[in-house]
Design an enzyme around this catalytic site. Structure first.
Site, PDB file in Angstrom:
ATOM      1  N   GLY A  33      37.707  29.839  23.849  1.00 48.79           N
ATOM      2  CA  GLY A  33      36.538  30.319  24.378  1.00 48.79           C
ATOM      3  C   GLY A  33      36.307  30.240  25.807  1.00 48.79           C
ATOM      4  N   HIS A  36      37.128  34.665  30.213  1.00 49.40           N
ATOM      5  CA  HIS A  36      37.092  35.336  31.431  1.00 49.40           C
ATOM      6  C   HIS A  36      38.085  36.640  31.301  1.00 49.40           C
ATOM      7  CE1 HIS A  36      41.223  33.793  31.666  1.00 49.40           C
ATOM      8  NE2 HIS A  36      40.740  32.623  31.559  1.00 49.40           N
ATOM      9  N   HIS A  39      40.957  36.875  29.436  1.00 51.60           N
ATOM     10  CA  HIS A  39      40.877  37.011  27.989  1.00 51.60           C
ATOM     11  C   HIS A  39      40.629  38.539  27.461  1.00 51.60           C
ATOM     12  CE1 HIS A  39      39.841  32.523  28.232  1.00 51.60           C
ATOM     13  NE2 HIS A  39      40.646  32.637  27.490  1.00 51.60           N
ATOM     14  N   ASP A 152      50.122  30.977  31.146  1.00 53.02           N
ATOM     15  CA  ASP A 152      50.685  29.929  30.323  1.00 53.02           C
ATOM     16  C   ASP A 152      52.154  30.391  29.882  1.00 53.02           C
ATOM     17  OD1 ASP A 152      48.376  28.012  30.641  1.00 53.02           O
ATOM     18  OD2 ASP A 152      47.397  29.714  29.504  1.00 53.02           O
ATOM     19  N   ARG A 189      39.180  26.560  32.905  1.00 57.76           N
ATOM     20  CA  ARG A 189      38.999  25.238  33.795  1.00 57.76           C
ATOM     21  C   ARG A 189      38.589  25.381  35.187  1.00 57.76           C
ATOM     22  NH1 ARG A 189      43.393  23.500  30.064  1.00 57.76           N
ATOM     23  NH2 ARG A 189      42.793  21.623  28.743  1.00 57.76           N
TER      24      ARG A 189
HETATM   25  O1  PAF Z   1      45.923  29.471  25.462  1.00 62.88           O
HETATM   26  C1  PAF Z   1      45.108  28.645  24.992  1.00 62.88           C
HETATM   27  O2  PAF Z   1      43.738  29.042  25.170  1.00 62.88           O
HETATM   28  C2  PAF Z   1      45.426  28.052  23.720  1.00 62.88           C
HETATM   29  O3  PAF Z   1      46.433  27.031  24.089  1.00 62.88           O
HETATM   30  C3  PAF Z   1      45.490  28.704  22.500  1.00 62.88           C
HETATM   31  C4  PAF Z   1      46.747  29.540  22.417  1.00 62.88           C
HETATM   32  C5  PAF Z   1      44.195  29.327  22.351  1.00 62.88           C
HETATM   33  C6  PAF Z   1      45.685  27.444  21.242  1.00 62.88           C
HETATM   34  O4  PAF Z   1      44.820  26.708  21.068  1.00 62.88           O
END
Ligand code: PAF
Length: 283
Positions: A33, A36, A39, A152, A189
């Site tokens: 959630g 930004h 996503h 990530d 964050r």
């Molecule tokens: O990257 C993230 O936001 C989280 O690590 C994920 C992949 C949704 C798992 O909770």
């Protein structure tokens, strides 16, 4: 298909079965959630691959260590739903905490080796929580494709390994990091940063650009590049705490003794209360 919000696991499983039976392909964008543009770029990519994009929102407690920011993790369900709808994702799956992890929960998925370096070194149970929740989401949503961001990149590598080792048919698609105008990698964050810290945070990106320039100028020694990156970060953010500056192979995540093709530079830096990570392919 009409925009649909699903909260029950059974209802999502039923809906996915129906979609698959009617010949629709499914892409999933797992999120915690507070969305930004990073996503939203995953949703757009998902729509170019599959008929239906299911966005999931779940702040997963098992990937937070005690003392991390689980309780204050930013949330904005109403705003998220609006953004997801605008981006064209047709289904949002928002499972309840007690359904995902009932009191008697005791099953975890663990990728043993790829999780020991970089983020895994200081966040011991983090990836076990990530792979467990992603495995659960995949079992519920039954996706053909799953989209993750390159920011990530260790997470993407770990999930790709899980998929391979457990023979999952889902194809993992890793999409480029989306950045603010000044280069800061987008992250939920970032909202924790004060204006001063927000300015300092661009040092991560600048240090990666510096690393790439040094490699272009034929520097191949990780130690020299690390030294210069460290200096740049410390000049820009004197109070910051550098977690690591690492040079690893794009696929295996093994540390490079010399910068060769397919090297990723990764940085983790604590600025104020925020742990920021970023990476860039430098060769
Ligand atoms: O990257 C993230 O936001 C989280 O690590 C994920 C992949 C949704 C798992 O909770």
């Amino acid at each position: 298909m009409r925009f649909t919000i699903v909260k029950s696991i059974k209802a999502q499983q039923k809906l996915s079965r129906q979609l698959i039976r009617s010949g629709k392909s499914i892409a999933v964008v797992p999120t915690m959630g507070f969305l930004h543009d990073g996503h939203l770029s995953l949703i757009k990519k998902g729509l170019s691959k599959a008929d239906i994009v299911i966005t999931t929102i779940f702040v997963n407690p098992t990937q937070f260590a005690p003392g991390e920011d689980l309780t204050r993790y930013p949330r904005d369900e109403k705003g998220d739903l609006e953004k997801i709808k605008q981006a064209g994702s047709q289904i949002v799956f928002i499972p309840r905490l007690t359904d995902m992890y009932p009191d008697d929960y005791e099953t975890y998925v663990d990728v043993e080796n790829l999780t020991l370096t970089l983020e895994g070194e200081s966040r011991l149970q983090h990836f076990k929580g990530v792979t467990t929740i992603v495995a659960k989401l995949f079992n519920i949503v039954q996706p053909d494709f799953a989209l993750f961001g390159m920011k990530d990149y260790q997470q993407a590598a770990v999930i790709t390994k899980m998929i391979k080792d457990l023979n999952w048919p889902t194809k993992i698609i890793v999409c480029p990091t989306v950045r603010e105008k000044d280069g800061l990698a987008m992250s939920s964050r970032n909202s924790y940063l004060t204006p001063v810290q927000r300015k300092q945070a661009t040092a991560l990106y600048q240090s990666l650009i510096l690393a790439r320039q040094m490699v272009k100028s034929d520097e191949r020694r990780p130690s020299e590049i690390r030294k210069s990156m460290r200096r740049l970060i410390k000049n820009a953010a004197p109070d910051s705490d550098i977690g690591y500056i690492a040079f690893t192979d794009l696929k295996t995540l093994e540390a490079k003794k010399e910068i060769t093709k397919n090297t990723i530079a990764s940085v983790a830096v604590n600025i104020g209360p925020v742990r920021l990570i970023d990476n860039m392919r430098i060769f």
